[in-house]
Motif scaffolding. Structure first.
Motif, mmCIF file in Angstrom:
data_model
loop_
_atom_site.group_PDB
_atom_site.id
_atom_site.type_symbol
_atom_site.label_atom_id
_atom_site.label_comp_id
_atom_site.label_asym_id
_atom_site.label_seq_id
_atom_site.Cartn_x
_atom_site.Cartn_y
_atom_site.Cartn_z
ATOM 1 N N THR A 195 0.869 -1.151 0.272
ATOM 2 C CA THR A 195 -0.143 0.098 0.085
ATOM 3 C C THR A 195 0.988 1.409 0.067
ATOM 4 O OG1 THR A 195 -1.853 -1.085 1.175
ATOM 5 C CG2 THR A 195 -1.799 1.199 1.128
ATOM 6 N N GLU A 196 1.856 1.241 0.926
ATOM 7 C CA GLU A 196 2.819 2.224 0.776
ATOM 8 C C GLU A 196 3.538 2.541 -0.496
ATOM 9 O OE1 GLU A 196 5.474 2.419 4.333
ATOM 10 O OE2 GLU A 196 3.696 2.480 5.907
ATOM 11 N N MET A 197 3.848 1.417 -1.050
ATOM 12 C CA MET A 197 4.778 1.457 -2.242
ATOM 13 C C MET A 197 3.731 1.890 -3.440
ATOM 14 S SD MET A 197 6.626 -2.129 -1.742
ATOM 15 C CE MET A 197 7.674 -2.161 -3.173
ATOM 16 N N SER A 198 2.438 1.645 -3.309
ATOM 17 C CA SER A 198 1.376 2.254 -4.383
ATOM 18 C C SER A 198 1.209 3.496 -4.287
ATOM 19 C CB SER A 198 0.121 1.447 -4.317
ATOM 20 O OG SER A 198 0.109 0.134 -4.381
ATOM 21 N N ARG A 199 1.259 4.205 -2.829
ATOM 22 C CA ARG A 199 1.222 5.662 -2.770
ATOM 23 C C ARG A 199 2.462 6.260 -3.454
ATOM 24 N NH1 ARG A 199 -0.093 8.002 2.911
ATOM 25 N NH2 ARG A 199 0.283 9.788 1.463
ATOM 26 N N PHE A 200 3.773 5.576 -3.432
ATOM 27 C CA PHE A 200 4.965 6.169 -3.608
ATOM 28 C C PHE A 200 4.587 6.333 -5.428
ATOM 29 C CE2 PHE A 200 9.546 5.348 -4.506
ATOM 30 C CZ PHE A 200 9.856 6.670 -4.977
ATOM 31 N N ARG A 201 4.082 5.280 -6.065
ATOM 32 C CA ARG A 201 3.874 5.274 -7.361
ATOM 33 C C ARG A 201 3.015 6.447 -7.675
ATOM 34 N NH1 ARG A 201 0.582 0.524 -8.911
ATOM 35 N NH2 ARG A 201 -0.944 1.740 -7.859
ATOM 36 N N ASP A 202 1.648 6.422 -6.993
ATOM 37 C CA ASP A 202 0.535 7.564 -7.158
ATOM 38 C C ASP A 202 0.839 8.745 -7.091
ATOM 39 O OD1 ASP A 202 -0.492 5.000 -8.241
ATOM 40 O OD2 ASP A 202 -1.942 4.972 -6.527
ATOM 41 N N GLU A 203 1.811 9.097 -6.126
ATOM 42 C CA GLU A 203 1.724 10.573 -5.586
ATOM 43 C C GLU A 203 2.981 11.241 -5.843
ATOM 44 O OE1 GLU A 203 0.640 10.983 -1.487
ATOM 45 O OE2 GLU A 203 -0.806 9.286 -1.831
ATOM 46 N N VAL A 204 4.137 10.431 -6.394
ATOM 47 C CA VAL A 204 5.388 10.826 -6.796
ATOM 48 C C VAL A 204 5.743 10.571 -8.213
ATOM 49 C CG1 VAL A 204 7.900 11.184 -6.297
ATOM 50 C CG2 VAL A 204 6.187 10.653 -4.362
ATOM 51 N N PRO A 205 5.895 11.396 -9.087
ATOM 52 C CA PRO A 205 6.065 11.417 -10.506
ATOM 53 C C PRO A 205 7.699 11.057 -10.604
ATOM 54 C CG PRO A 205 5.794 13.617 -10.319
ATOM 55 C CD PRO A 205 5.387 13.030 -8.776
ATOM 56 N N GLY A 206 8.224 10.378 -11.605
ATOM 57 C CA GLY A 206 9.535 10.088 -12.004
ATOM 58 C C GLY A 206 9.841 8.880 -12.063
ATOM 59 N N ILE A 207 11.078 8.771 -12.242
ATOM 60 C CA ILE A 207 11.862 7.201 -11.938
ATOM 61 C C ILE A 207 11.908 6.850 -10.575
ATOM 62 C CG2 ILE A 207 13.899 5.902 -12.557
ATOM 63 C CD1 ILE A 207 14.038 7.927 -14.818
ATOM 64 N N ARG A 208 11.468 5.559 -10.287
ATOM 65 C CA ARG A 208 11.531 5.311 -8.595
ATOM 66 C C ARG A 208 12.250 4.024 -8.499
ATOM 67 N NH1 ARG A 208 6.655 5.829 -10.788
ATOM 68 N NH2 ARG A 208 5.603 7.527 -10.341
ATOM 69 N N MET A 209 13.109 3.820 -7.461
ATOM 70 C CA MET A 209 13.913 2.703 -7.183
ATOM 71 C C MET A 209 13.467 1.892 -6.034
ATOM 72 S SD MET A 209 18.186 2.727 -6.689
ATOM 73 C CE MET A 209 18.217 2.972 -5.012
ATOM 74 N N ALA A 210 13.394 0.660 -5.915
ATOM 75 C CA ALA A 210 13.129 -0.218 -4.934
ATOM 76 C C ALA A 210 14.305 -0.928 -4.274
ATOM 77 C CB ALA A 210 12.136 -1.317 -5.415
ATOM 78 N N ASN A 211 14.130 -1.243 -3.119
ATOM 79 C CA ASN A 211 15.245 -1.917 -2.344
ATOM 80 C C ASN A 211 14.743 -3.094 -1.652
ATOM 81 O OD1 ASN A 211 17.958 -1.635 -1.452
ATOM 82 N ND2 ASN A 211 17.260 -0.824 0.433
ATOM 83 N N MET A 212 15.504 -4.262 -2.423
ATOM 84 C CA MET A 212 14.985 -5.348 -2.211
ATOM 85 C C MET A 212 16.099 -6.368 -1.116
ATOM 86 S SD MET A 212 12.025 -6.239 -3.681
ATOM 87 C CE MET A 212 11.500 -4.710 -2.789
ATOM 88 N N LEU A 213 15.891 -5.856 0.203
ATOM 89 C CA LEU A 213 16.770 -6.478 1.169
ATOM 90 C C LEU A 213 16.251 -7.695 1.807
ATOM 91 C CD1 LEU A 213 19.209 -6.355 3.015
ATOM 92 C CD2 LEU A 213 17.909 -4.591 4.433
ATOM 93 N N GLU A 214 16.680 -8.549 1.673
ATOM 94 C CA GLU A 214 16.308 -9.758 2.233
ATOM 95 C C GLU A 214 16.295 -9.700 3.979
ATOM 96 O OE1 GLU A 214 18.152 -10.973 -1.340
ATOM 97 O OE2 GLU A 214 18.907 -9.797 0.261
ATOM 98 N N ASP A 215 15.306 -10.069 4.537
ATOM 99 C CA ASP A 215 15.105 -9.980 6.076
ATOM 100 C C ASP A 215 15.118 -8.493 6.390
ATOM 101 O OD1 ASP A 215 15.422 -12.751 6.330
ATOM 102 O OD2 ASP A 215 17.643 -12.673 6.058
#
Length: 290
Positions: A195-215
């Protein structure tokens, strides 16, 4: 090298394509070469991983900018794919941010990440409690953009840790402000759920980076889902380091039992990886002059 062929422009060309890029993170020249050999189009020099591999110290601001630049120079010289470097807080005031960008550009980086934590910073998944105020956060990104425009040609990744310190609304406000200032890539550290990641997509324009940290704090999602959530880069910051540590622990256990580890690269593979054949060919090309 033409302007089009600069590391930063090669990275910009990758990011201009509307596809998710998987980005394993490196910590030295050898890990970077393995990433390149595996076919990945870009990598990121992780501050956590470099601090661990180079100093065996935690990612709490103990490693210096000089050590990071030195490590980055070796990485950038070893591979051809673009490298984004962890610039932490910029290592001081706006003048320090300028110089940090100049040093990273001279070392061969294609991009740099600048964040809004209070110095000394720490890994974003280990309990960030404090970030600088809005004005200081904006000064850092403004200084980075100014340095870029003055000739330190780097793709600027603007990161906020405000989600952990002040809440999601503040984090999203900062990311929008960073975009307005001219940051190229936006990085919301440690969102708690989709849900928070979706808000990032919907409310902030531009190129976005995700951080996939195990644990870590953020859910580990498959690439297809990350693409649906609007991400252009998926970073895997500690995957190689954690796998390497576990492999070495297992190998050391085998040696302690008087056994040779079964799962290892062959001596021939190691020689090929570091370029013995190319070295020997170069030396042989001068033999006729003796």
């Amino acid at each position: 090298m033409s302007q089009r062929e600069t590391p930063a422009n090669r990275l910009r060309a990758l990011l201009a394509q509307e596809t998710l890029r998987l980005m394993p993170c490196c910590f030295d020249a050898l890990s970077a070469r393995l990433i390149e050999d595996a076919g990945f189009p870009l990598t990121f020099m992780s501050g956590f991983a470099v601090s661990a591999a180079r100093l065996a110290l935690p990612d709490t601001g103990l490693i210096s900018v000089t050590e990071m630049v030195d490590q980055g120079r070796n990485i950038c010289q070893a591979i051809d794919i673009p490298v984004i470097g962890d610039g932490d807080t910029g290592h001081g005031n706006p003048a320090n941010v300028h110089r940090t960008l100049e040093q990273y550009a001279a070392a061969g980086f294609a991009g740099i990440m600048i964040e809004d934590q209070l110095a000394p910073k720490r890994c974003g998944h280990t309990g960030v409690k404090e970030v600088v105020d809005r004005a200081e956060a904006l000064r850092r990104i403004r200084a980075a953009v100014d340095a870029r425009e003055a000739g330190a040609d780097l793709v600027i990744v603007a990161r906020t840790d405000a989600r952990s310190a002040l809440g999601l609304d503040e984090a999203l406000w900062r990311l929008n402000a960073f975009a307005d200032l001219g940051a190229d890539v936006l990085f919301l550290e440690a969102p708690r759920d989709e849900t928070e990641m979706s808000r990032f997509r919907d409310e902030v324009p531009g190129i976005r980076m995700a951080n996939m940290l195990e644990d870590g704090i953020t859910p580990l999602l498959p690439p297809a889902r990350l693409a649906e959530l609007g991400y252009r880069i998926a970073a895997y910051p500690l995957t190689l380091l954690s796998c390497a540590v576990k492999a070495m622990q297992l190998a050391l256990n085998d040696i302690s039992q008087g056994q040779t580890p079964d799962r290892r690269a062959s001596f021939a593979e190691l020689r090929e990886l570091v370029g013995f054949a190319e070295y020997d060919a170069l030396v042989a090309s001068y033999a006729e002059l003796s």
